[in-house]
Motif scaffolding. Sequence first.
Motif, PDB file in Angstrom:
ATOM      1  N   LYS A  89      38.441 -71.374  80.956  1.00  0.00           N
ATOM      2  CA  LYS A  89      39.392 -72.222  80.234  1.00  0.00           C
ATOM      3  C   LYS A  89      39.846 -71.553  78.938  1.00  0.00           C
ATOM      4  O   LYS A  89      41.021 -71.645  78.551  1.00  0.00           O
ATOM      5  CB  LYS A  89      38.753 -73.578  79.941  1.00  0.00           C
ATOM      6  CG  LYS A  89      39.674 -74.552  79.200  1.00  0.00           C
ATOM      7  CD  LYS A  89      40.939 -74.858  79.992  1.00  0.00           C
ATOM      8  CE  LYS A  89      41.778 -75.911  79.283  1.00  0.00           C
ATOM      9  NZ  LYS A  89      43.057 -76.173  79.985  1.00  0.00           N
ATOM     10  N   ARG A  90      38.928 -70.884  78.247  1.00  0.00           N
ATOM     11  CA  ARG A  90      39.286 -70.220  76.989  1.00  0.00           C
ATOM     12  C   ARG A  90      40.309 -69.107  77.201  1.00  0.00           C
ATOM     13  O   ARG A  90      40.983 -68.686  76.259  1.00  0.00           O
ATOM     14  CB  ARG A  90      38.032 -69.661  76.310  1.00  0.00           C
ATOM     15  CG  ARG A  90      37.128 -70.752  75.758  1.00  0.00           C
ATOM     16  CD  ARG A  90      35.947 -70.194  74.988  1.00  0.00           C
ATOM     17  NE  ARG A  90      35.018 -71.258  74.612  1.00  0.00           N
ATOM     18  CZ  ARG A  90      35.197 -72.079  73.588  1.00  0.00           C
ATOM     19  NH1 ARG A  90      36.272 -71.979  72.824  1.00  0.00           N
ATOM     20  NH2 ARG A  90      34.305 -73.012  73.316  1.00  0.00           N
ATOM     21  N   ARG A  91      40.429 -68.668  78.428  1.00  0.00           N
ATOM     22  CA  ARG A  91      41.416 -67.635  78.745  1.00  0.00           C
ATOM     23  C   ARG A  91      42.580 -68.206  79.546  1.00  0.00           C
ATOM     24  O   ARG A  91      43.355 -67.472  80.150  1.00  0.00           O
ATOM     25  CB  ARG A  91      40.733 -66.490  79.487  1.00  0.00           C
ATOM     26  CG  ARG A  91      39.800 -65.713  78.550  1.00  0.00           C
ATOM     27  CD  ARG A  91      38.735 -64.931  79.278  1.00  0.00           C
ATOM     28  NE  ARG A  91      37.818 -64.312  78.322  1.00  0.00           N
ATOM     29  CZ  ARG A  91      36.800 -64.941  77.733  1.00  0.00           C
ATOM     30  NH1 ARG A  91      36.562 -66.214  78.008  1.00  0.00           N
ATOM     31  NH2 ARG A  91      36.017 -64.307  76.875  1.00  0.00           N
ATOM     32  N   ASN A  92      42.667 -69.538  79.562  1.00  0.00           N
ATOM     33  CA  ASN A  92      43.766 -70.247  80.234  1.00  0.00           C
ATOM     34  C   ASN A  92      43.945 -69.817  81.686  1.00  0.00           C
ATOM     35  O   ASN A  92      45.073 -69.644  82.165  1.00  0.00           O
ATOM     36  CB  ASN A  92      45.071 -70.061  79.458  1.00  0.00           C
ATOM     37  CG  ASN A  92      45.108 -70.911  78.196  1.00  0.00           C
ATOM     38  OD1 ASN A  92      44.752 -72.082  78.229  1.00  0.00           O
ATOM     39  ND2 ASN A  92      45.516 -70.307  77.089  1.00  0.00           N
ATOM     40  N   MET A  93      42.812 -69.653  82.383  1.00  0.00           N
ATOM     41  CA  MET A  93      42.855 -69.308  83.806  1.00  0.00           C
ATOM     42  C   MET A  93      43.027 -70.611  84.591  1.00  0.00           C
ATOM     43  O   MET A  93      42.068 -71.286  84.943  1.00  0.00           O
ATOM     44  CB  MET A  93      41.580 -68.562  84.205  1.00  0.00           C
ATOM     45  CG  MET A  93      41.418 -67.248  83.455  1.00  0.00           C
ATOM     46  SD  MET A  93      39.786 -66.460  83.683  1.00  0.00           S
ATOM     47  CE  MET A  93      39.846 -66.019  85.421  1.00  0.00           C
ATOM     48  N   LYS A  94      44.274 -70.974  84.861  1.00  0.00           N
ATOM     49  CA  LYS A  94      44.593 -72.281  85.429  1.00  0.00           C
ATOM     50  C   LYS A  94      44.372 -72.362  86.935  1.00  0.00           C
ATOM     51  O   LYS A  94      44.057 -73.426  87.464  1.00  0.00           O
ATOM     52  CB  LYS A  94      46.037 -72.644  85.100  1.00  0.00           C
ATOM     53  CG  LYS A  94      46.301 -72.780  83.598  1.00  0.00           C
ATOM     54  CD  LYS A  94      47.762 -73.066  83.308  1.00  0.00           C
ATOM     55  CE  LYS A  94      48.018 -73.162  81.806  1.00  0.00           C
ATOM     56  NZ  LYS A  94      49.443 -73.401  81.494  1.00  0.00           N
ATOM     57  N   LYS A  95      44.532 -71.244  87.631  1.00  0.00           N
ATOM     58  CA  LYS A  95      44.465 -71.280  89.089  1.00  0.00           C
ATOM     59  C   LYS A  95      43.094 -70.969  89.659  1.00  0.00           C
ATOM     60  O   LYS A  95      42.881 -71.103  90.860  1.00  0.00           O
ATOM     61  CB  LYS A  95      45.494 -70.306  89.666  1.00  0.00           C
ATOM     62  CG  LYS A  95      46.938 -70.699  89.372  1.00  0.00           C
ATOM     63  CD  LYS A  95      47.911 -69.736  90.030  1.00  0.00           C
ATOM     64  CE  LYS A  95      49.355 -70.142  89.755  1.00  0.00           C
ATOM     65  NZ  LYS A  95      50.321 -69.220  90.406  1.00  0.00           N
ATOM     66  N   ILE A  96      42.167 -70.539  88.823  1.00  0.00           N
ATOM     67  CA  ILE A  96      40.841 -70.175  89.310  1.00  0.00           C
ATOM     68  C   ILE A  96      40.132 -71.378  89.932  1.00  0.00           C
ATOM     69  O   ILE A  96      40.211 -72.493  89.432  1.00  0.00           O
ATOM     70  CB  ILE A  96      39.981 -69.585  88.164  1.00  0.00           C
ATOM     71  CG1 ILE A  96      38.638 -69.091  88.692  1.00  0.00           C
ATOM     72  CG2 ILE A  96      39.789 -70.588  87.035  1.00  0.00           C
ATOM     73  CD1 ILE A  96      37.810 -68.336  87.664  1.00  0.00           C
ATOM     74  N   LYS A  97      39.459 -71.132  91.049  1.00  0.00           N
ATOM     75  CA  LYS A  97      38.651 -72.165  91.697  1.00  0.00           C
ATOM     76  C   LYS A  97      37.178 -71.841  91.465  1.00  0.00           C
ATOM     77  O   LYS A  97      36.801 -70.685  91.301  1.00  0.00           O
ATOM     78  CB  LYS A  97      38.958 -72.238  93.188  1.00  0.00           C
ATOM     79  CG  LYS A  97      40.369 -72.715  93.507  1.00  0.00           C
ATOM     80  CD  LYS A  97      40.506 -72.977  94.995  1.00  0.00           C
ATOM     81  CE  LYS A  97      41.880 -73.528  95.344  1.00  0.00           C
ATOM     82  NZ  LYS A  97      42.906 -72.521  95.469  1.00  0.00           N
ATOM     83  N   PHE A  98      36.351 -72.893  91.487  1.00  0.00           N
ATOM     84  CA  PHE A  98      34.920 -72.760  91.248  1.00  0.00           C
ATOM     85  C   PHE A  98      34.173 -73.289  92.464  1.00  0.00           C
ATOM     86  O   PHE A  98      34.224 -74.480  92.752  1.00  0.00           O
ATOM     87  CB  PHE A  98      34.513 -73.532  89.990  1.00  0.00           C
ATOM     88  CG  PHE A  98      35.237 -73.089  88.750  1.00  0.00           C
ATOM     89  CD1 PHE A  98      34.714 -72.110  87.927  1.00  0.00           C
ATOM     90  CD2 PHE A  98      36.461 -73.663  88.416  1.00  0.00           C
ATOM     91  CE1 PHE A  98      35.393 -71.700  86.783  1.00  0.00           C
ATOM     92  CE2 PHE A  98      37.152 -73.267  87.278  1.00  0.00           C
ATOM     93  CZ  PHE A  98      36.617 -72.274  86.460  1.00  0.00           C
TER      94      PHE A  98
END
Length: 245
Positions: free
Chosen positions: A82-91
Amino acid sequence: MKKKFLLNQVNKEPYIDLNIKDLQKWNKLDEITYAQMQRQKYKYEFFQKAFDLIYDNTIVGDYFEFGVHRARTFRFAMSQAKRRNMKKIKFLAFDSFEGLPDVNNNIKQNDKFKKGLLITSENKFKNYIKNFNFYKNNVKMIKGFYEKSLNKKLIFSLKKQNTKACLINFDCDLTQSVDQALKFSMNFLQEGTILYFDDYFSSYKGNPNKGIPNIIKKRFKKSKFNIVEYLNIGYAAKSFIVYNK
């Protein structure tokens, strides 16, 4: 004055406050709390560095975690993404949610790897990550012991979505579980994927011919990928970066 100052500094040996007064009444709770504070601090620092590397090299992919007990490192990953604004990453959370399985030689590997330990239920896991609502649609839980859950159907489903991993966290303790998780993960590697093995030196007293180091060597021997050592974390963990042969 300078001589007196230097003498005072020498008298402060070993220059680290060992908090002797605290140690006089040290108990089991203190032991556990201290150990966890140290371990989680080192792990959090690793996730900071790992996501810096991912961001700097534009490694696009998802986060895999095998063994999500208490969702500690899972939350580390979510916060750093989130701190790197990774919006599309899935967990992706892979866990039995029933604790460690019985692989017949649990205690031989490590006397702390007892069957059924490290249980975090599905509801508790969801509760741990509930404040990360900005990623609520990005989390997928894959329940089950790996010999059954990490199947061809799941591989096909993820490949259909063009899934690739940017960081894979193997925190499932047992050698057999790590082997099953790594075999599955080989389908989703790419150049730059970071592999984190939390229990690298924890099984078989760190013997490289029996434990996790041996499994890694075998899995990559016939792979189209190779690995290079990245960071050591805390007392037992090690990480690697994947690259093309």
